[in-house]
Scaffold this motif. Sequence first.
Motif, PDB file in Angstrom:
ATOM      1  N   ASN A   1      10.760   2.784   3.049  1.00  0.00           N
ATOM      2  CA  ASN A   1      10.089   2.304   3.828  1.00  0.00           C
ATOM      3  C   ASN A   1       9.118   1.017   2.100  1.00  0.00           C
ATOM      4  N   ALA A   2       8.888   2.254   1.288  1.00  0.00           N
ATOM      5  CA  ALA A   2       7.475   1.776   0.305  1.00  0.00           C
ATOM      6  C   ALA A   2       8.643   1.159  -0.278  1.00  0.00           C
TER       7      ALA A   2
ATOM      8  N   GLU B   1       9.072  -2.579   0.619  1.00  0.00           N
ATOM      9  CA  GLU B   1       7.640  -3.489   0.537  1.00  0.00           C
ATOM     10  C   GLU B   1       7.667  -3.634  -0.618  1.00  0.00           C
ATOM     11  N   VAL B   2       8.088  -2.934  -2.119  1.00  0.00           N
ATOM     12  CA  VAL B   2       7.518  -3.533  -3.447  1.00  0.00           C
ATOM     13  C   VAL B   2       8.758  -4.321  -3.652  1.00  0.00           C
ATOM     14  N   ALA B   3      10.134  -3.728  -3.210  1.00  0.00           N
ATOM     15  CA  ALA B   3      11.014  -4.878  -3.402  1.00  0.00           C
ATOM     16  C   ALA B   3      11.532  -6.612  -3.159  1.00  0.00           C
ATOM     17  N   LEU B   4      10.428  -6.363  -1.710  1.00  0.00           N
ATOM     18  CA  LEU B   4      10.853  -7.447  -1.558  1.00  0.00           C
ATOM     19  C   LEU B   4       9.471  -8.083  -1.749  1.00  0.00           C
TER      20      LEU B   4
ATOM     21  N   CYS C   1       0.684  -1.120   0.407  1.00  0.00           N
ATOM     22  CA  CYS C   1       0.127   0.041  -0.025  1.00  0.00           C
ATOM     23  C   CYS C   1       0.725   1.334   0.502  1.00  0.00           C
ATOM     24  N   CYS C   2       0.720   1.904  -0.775  1.00  0.00           N
ATOM     25  CA  CYS C   2       2.087   3.365  -0.896  1.00  0.00           C
ATOM     26  C   CYS C   2       1.346   3.992  -2.670  1.00  0.00           C
ATOM     27  N   SER C   3       1.864   4.471  -2.575  1.00  0.00           N
ATOM     28  CA  SER C   3       1.534   5.729  -4.312  1.00  0.00           C
ATOM     29  C   SER C   3       2.339   4.893  -4.507  1.00  0.00           C
TER      30      SER C   3
END
Length: 119
Positions: free
Chosen positions: A27-28, A31-34, A15-17
């Motif tokens: 942090n965003a 999250e996407v990279a993982l 959940c991020c832009s």
Amino acid sequence: MPKALPVIDMSAPVCCSPVAAAPIDDNAALEVALRLKALADPVRVKLMSLLLTSPKQGENGGDLAAAVTLSESTVSHHLGQLRKAGLVESERRGMNTFHRARRDALSALCLVLDPNCCT
């Protein structure tokens, strides 16, 4: 001593832009990279394809192992990585565990990468 990655909760869809909207914070990006890292394996992509196209309410590990011609323990490892990334959910039914793709998590990841991809 190697630097440990921070622990984040990946059970909820990302959940991020969108990454194209503005530069994203650390942090965003993590999250996407993982989540992308969990998909960065041909076997995992094939497992996701099998789960997404299954007419059943979940596939058991034995059937998935046969479909990708790998051992059940290897498939279990791959499913664990996808589950940890929040892309698959698993449910125990008797002696078997059934797995299904989390479409909401995949849709959220697609929207973060490209907000126009799913319109």
